[in-house]
Write a protein that holds these residues in place. Structure first.
Motif, PDB file in Angstrom:
ATOM      1  N   ARG A  32      49.976  36.887  56.604  1.00 42.58           N
ATOM      2  CA  ARG A  32      49.297  36.803  57.958  1.00 42.58           C
ATOM      3  C   ARG A  32      50.562  36.806  59.028  1.00 42.58           C
ATOM      4  N   VAL A 148      36.500  40.257  60.275  1.00 42.73           N
ATOM      5  CA  VAL A 148      37.440  39.749  59.474  1.00 42.73           C
ATOM      6  C   VAL A 148      38.380  40.756  59.106  1.00 42.73           C
ATOM      7  N   ASP A 152      42.515  38.310  54.883  1.00 45.43           N
ATOM      8  CA  ASP A 152      41.711  36.895  55.123  1.00 45.43           C
ATOM      9  C   ASP A 152      40.388  37.140  54.337  1.00 45.43           C
ATOM     10  N   SER A 172      40.212  33.669  59.294  1.00 49.30           N
ATOM     11  CA  SER A 172      39.536  33.693  60.580  1.00 49.30           C
ATOM     12  C   SER A 172      38.361  34.596  60.779  1.00 49.30           C
ATOM     13  N   HIS A 174      35.921  36.300  63.572  1.00 48.68           N
ATOM     14  CA  HIS A 174      35.981  36.519  64.881  1.00 48.68           C
ATOM     15  C   HIS A 174      34.588  37.104  65.475  1.00 48.68           C
TER      16      HIS A 174
END
Length: 252
Positions: A32, A148, A152, A172, A174
């Motif tokens: 990340r 995504v 992730d 995460s 979104h």
């Protein structure tokens, strides 16, 4: 993470083999951090550090990224390269691509339920499917999309040509509100470059969305599907490619 067997980088894709990420607790954070570092670069700098590979489908791209400890370059980075670079030879040499940005949406007007399932026909004519368990907070929402970005997510092989998209620890998801109900020109989302909101006129700031309108979809965003559209198509965002589609893929 559960894992299936390895598969070839450029092998025929009548058969798919997916596996879990074999990583320790610090690997997701490292990847990340690479993704965020790449996002912070200007397009000219990003072009010098990413590496393109040709003729990969998304299963093969995930396997290669895992072997090399790389991320699949997200749509946001490609969007800046495509719209801000003046080097058309570079674009024609390296595009089209699949991006590390996955998008998940339902048919227009249909709310998210507990699961999204996307079916497609592979090169050998067999029907394949991939599913995603929708997080509780997004269920019952309609005319939205979930996003995504690699790394992730993980893809698990459930057998019988069925796969499952799973989130890795710390992932995460979104939410894109007002996801367009049909193809057209829209303004790009500031965070990921995905067209959203109301229809607008074509301009250098708008992006053209291509989407499936008669069912569910789960897959990688594609950029510049047809190389002869490099001039006009650099602002096209494809949200319909299936997992058997071979394309270029960029890694960092």
């Amino acid at each position: 993470m559960a894992a299936a067997s390895r598969f070839g980088r450029y092998g025929p894709m009548d058969k798919y083999e997916a596996r879990g990420l074999k990583i320790d607790g610090t690997e997701p954070e490292r990847l990340r951090a690479r993704r965020e570092m790449l996002r912070s670069m200007d397009p000219e700098t990003a072009k010098t550090v990413i590496e393109f590979h040709r003729d990969l489908n998304f299963f093969q791209a995930l396997a290669l990224a895992q072997r090399e400890g790389s991320i699949i370059v997200p749509n946001f980075v490609h969007d800046r390269i495509l719209t801000e670079t003046t080097d058309e030879q570079y674009l024609k040499q390296n595009y089209p691509v699949l991006t590390g940005t996955l998008i998940i949406y339902e048919a227009p007007g249909k709310p998210f339920a507990g699961k999204v399932v996307f079916n497609w026909e592979a090169h050998n004519g067999t029907i394949h499917s991939i599913s995603f368990i929708v997080p509780e907070q997004f269920r019952r929402l309609r005319n939205c999309a979930l996003v995504v970005e690699h790394p992730d997510f993980d893809i698990l092989d459930s057998g019988n040509n069925k796969f499952e998209l799973r989130l890795v620890h710390g992932a995460s998801v979104h939410l894109i509100e007002q996801f367009p109900k049909k193809d057209g020109w829209h303004m790009p989302h500031a965070e990921n470059g995905i067209p959203h909101g109301r229809l607008v006129k074509e301009s250098s700031d708008s992006r053209h969305l291509w989407r499936i309108t008669n069912g569910s979809h789960l897959g990688s965003l594609g950029r510049v599907r047809f190389i002869w559209l490099i001039d006009y198509g650099r602002r096209y965002v494809n949200a319909y490619d299936d997992w058997s589609y071979d394309s270029g893929v960029a890694f960092f």
